[in-house]
Design an enzyme around this catalytic site. Structure first.
Site, short mmCIF file in Angstrom:
data_model
loop_
_atom_site.label_atom_id
_atom_site.label_comp_id
_atom_site.label_asym_id
_atom_site.label_seq_id
_atom_site.Cartn_x
_atom_site.Cartn_y
_atom_site.Cartn_z
N ASP A 24 -8.56 11.95 -2.82
CA ASP A 24 -9.59 10.63 -2.33
C ASP A 24 -11.07 10.76 -2.20
OD1 ASP A 24 -6.73 9.36 -2.66
OD2 ASP A 24 -6.68 8.98 -0.53
N LYS A 129 -2.89 5.76 -6.12
CA LYS A 129 -1.83 5.56 -4.85
C LYS A 129 -2.16 4.44 -4.07
CE LYS A 129 -3.34 9.09 -1.62
NZ LYS A 129 -4.36 7.98 -0.78
N CYS A 162 -4.66 10.71 4.52
CA CYS A 162 -4.78 10.82 2.60
C CYS A 162 -4.02 12.03 2.97
CB CYS A 162 -4.64 10.44 2.34
SG CYS A 162 -5.44 8.67 2.18
N1 TIU Z 1 -8.14 8.46 1.79
C1 TIU Z 1 -7.81 8.69 3.26
O1 TIU Z 1 -7.79 9.16 4.26
N2 TIU Z 1 -7.73 6.90 3.85
C2 TIU Z 1 -8.51 6.67 4.33
O2 TIU Z 1 -7.97 5.40 5.11
N3 TIU Z 1 -8.86 6.86 5.34
C3 TIU Z 1 -9.37 7.24 6.87
O3 TIU Z 1 -9.49 8.15 7.64
N4 TIU Z 1 -9.77 6.35 7.08
#
Ligand code: TIU
Length: 221
Positions: A24, A129, A162
């Protein structure tokens, strides 16, 4: 093949079965006006790991090993976004709302893109995802089986959300997991550190932790 320096003990890196999963590294998490900011976070600290993630990706590419990218994002009709996720909290902008980088966390919008410096190469696997974990409701597990992967190195954001969720999913599926500690970041430094400690505690209950340089030199040894 010699094990690489890692904690809580050396990691038996096997170049024949290892892949990199970059979680991500999207504009929506790294840049102002995206999802991370809409949750009330200061997004500026995440940008700093981009060169280290780039070095890790280059190490895997140079070694001819798979680089897998993930993107947290949803279908334009939000059919894969549970209301429990969309409506949680008090955000000014919610998933699917129009923001400065297009609709927040929606597949195909500019904000859902991986930052330019880490753009996937043609042929590299990109997994969209809907959840925090990259195995939930995706083809990641099937692709790893097809590729014969047994070990996963993790990078990306955020460490305790994530990245950690995906490492735990992978650990339960039998993969040996290693977190590249300088190629991951959180909006909360204390949460990053806590996640690292949780992962490697109890004899690597979730997995190993090592710096990017150790992984890259292990790949080229
Ligand atoms: N990719 C991921 O970690 N999504 C989140 O929403 N992370 C946060 O720390 N908010």
């Amino acid at each position: 093949m010699p094990a690489i320096e890692a904690t809580p003990f050396p990691f038996p890196l096997d170049r024949d079965v290892v892949a990199l999963v970059v979680i991500d590294m999207q504009r929506d998490f790294l840049e102002p006006g995206g999802f991370g900011a809409s949750l009330g976070n200061d997004v500026s600290r995440l940008e700093a790991i981009v060169p280290t993630v780039a070095a890790l990706i280059a190490g895997f590419r140079d070694a001819g090993r798979p680089v897998i990218h993930t993107r947290e994002c949803h279908a334009p009709d939000l059919s894969d976004c549970p209301p429990a996720k969309r409506l949680r909290g008090n955000a000014a902008l919610r998933i699917g709302d129009e923001g400065p980088m297009g609709r927040i966390l929606i597949r195909g919008e500019p904000g859902a893109d991986i930052v330019a410096a880490l753009a996937p190469l043609p042929g590299e696997l990109v997994i969209d995802k809907p959840g925090k974990g990259a195995f939930h409701a995706t083809r990641l597990g099937a692709e790893l089986e097809r590729l014969g992967i047994r070990q996963l190195v993790f990078a990306g954001v955020t460490t305790e959300v994530c990245v950690q969720t995906t490492m735990r999913e992978a650990n339960d599926r039998g993969y040996e997991c290693l977190l590249a500690e300088d190629a991951t970041e959180s909006y909360f430094p204390a949460f990053k550190q806590a996640a690292i400690e949780m992962i490697r505690a109890q004899g690597a209950i979730v997995g190993w932790v090592a710096p990017t340089a150790a992984v890259v030199s292990g790949l080229t040894a």
